[in-house]
Design a protein around this motif. Sequence first.
Motif, PDB file in Angstrom:
ATOM      1  N   LEU A   7      10.539  12.543  29.507  1.00 29.91           N
ATOM      2  CA  LEU A   7      11.509  13.095  28.284  1.00 29.91           C
ATOM      3  C   LEU A   7      12.164  14.357  28.890  1.00 29.91           C
ATOM      4  CD1 LEU A   7       8.673  12.552  25.826  1.00 29.91           C
ATOM      5  CD2 LEU A   7      10.467  11.224  26.227  1.00 29.91           C
ATOM      6  N   THR A   8      13.251  14.655  28.270  1.00 29.57           N
ATOM      7  CA  THR A   8      13.854  15.935  28.393  1.00 29.57           C
ATOM      8  C   THR A   8      13.359  16.772  27.262  1.00 29.57           C
ATOM      9  OG1 THR A   8      15.541  15.060  29.547  1.00 29.57           O
ATOM     10  CG2 THR A   8      15.935  17.284  28.607  1.00 29.57           C
ATOM     11  N   VAL A   9      13.086  18.021  27.424  1.00 31.05           N
ATOM     12  CA  VAL A   9      12.475  18.820  26.409  1.00 31.05           C
ATOM     13  C   VAL A   9      13.349  20.249  26.720  1.00 31.05           C
ATOM     14  CG1 VAL A   9      10.592  20.236  25.325  1.00 31.05           C
ATOM     15  CG2 VAL A   9      10.130  17.952  26.498  1.00 31.05           C
ATOM     16  N   THR A  40      14.000  21.589  35.478  1.00 31.36           N
ATOM     17  CA  THR A  40      15.127  20.383  34.995  1.00 31.36           C
ATOM     18  C   THR A  40      14.822  20.092  33.457  1.00 31.36           C
ATOM     19  OG1 THR A  40      13.194  19.012  35.614  1.00 31.36           O
ATOM     20  CG2 THR A  40      14.730  19.416  37.244  1.00 31.36           C
ATOM     21  N   HIS A  41      13.799  20.828  33.031  1.00 29.93           N
ATOM     22  CA  HIS A  41      13.336  20.652  31.444  1.00 29.93           C
ATOM     23  C   HIS A  41      12.664  18.949  31.312  1.00 29.93           C
ATOM     24  CE1 HIS A  41      14.975  24.218  30.269  1.00 29.93           C
ATOM     25  NE2 HIS A  41      16.114  24.065  30.772  1.00 29.93           N
ATOM     26  N   LYS A  42      12.229  18.537  32.236  1.00 28.41           N
ATOM     27  CA  LYS A  42      11.938  17.159  32.327  1.00 28.41           C
ATOM     28  C   LYS A  42      10.244  17.427  32.338  1.00 28.41           C
ATOM     29  CE  LYS A  42      15.422  14.849  33.382  1.00 28.41           C
ATOM     30  NZ  LYS A  42      16.543  15.036  32.046  1.00 28.41           N
ATOM     31  N   VAL A  43       9.713  16.416  31.355  1.00 25.84           N
ATOM     32  CA  VAL A  43       8.642  16.036  31.030  1.00 25.84           C
ATOM     33  C   VAL A  43       7.935  14.782  31.563  1.00 25.84           C
ATOM     34  CG1 VAL A  43       6.319  16.165  29.555  1.00 25.84           C
ATOM     35  CG2 VAL A  43       8.233  18.000  29.396  1.00 25.84           C
ATOM     36  N   GLU A  64      13.191  14.521  24.032  1.00 26.56           N
ATOM     37  CA  GLU A  64      14.270  13.520  24.040  1.00 26.56           C
ATOM     38  C   GLU A  64      14.012  12.628  25.143  1.00 26.56           C
ATOM     39  OE1 GLU A  64      17.872  16.339  24.176  1.00 26.56           O
ATOM     40  OE2 GLU A  64      17.266  17.038  22.312  1.00 26.56           O
ATOM     41  N   ALA A  65      15.014  11.429  24.958  1.00 29.28           N
ATOM     42  CA  ALA A  65      14.888  10.513  26.048  1.00 29.28           C
ATOM     43  C   ALA A  65      15.527  11.145  27.303  1.00 29.28           C
ATOM     44  CB  ALA A  65      15.504   9.320  25.576  1.00 29.28           C
TER      45      ALA A  65
END
Length: 66
Positions: A7-9, A40-43, A64-65
């Motif tokens: 996900l993107t946060v 990258t704001h990726k989780v 978000e996806a």
Amino acid sequence: MNEKTVLTVNDMTCNHCVGTVRKALEEALPGAEINVDLETHKVSFTGDRAKGEEAIREAGYTPEAA
């Protein structure tokens, strides 16, 4: 099922945010593989996607996806 969710946060802005998101996921998904990347704001995490998304929302962030 240990499907990996990414996900993107975008509202994670600091290391405190990273810790908060990680802790929320650890509590919601015990034993899950969790990676939180501020740059990258990726989780990403393994386990129940809906539970993970809800935990992030309850921690005050917007998943978000990716």
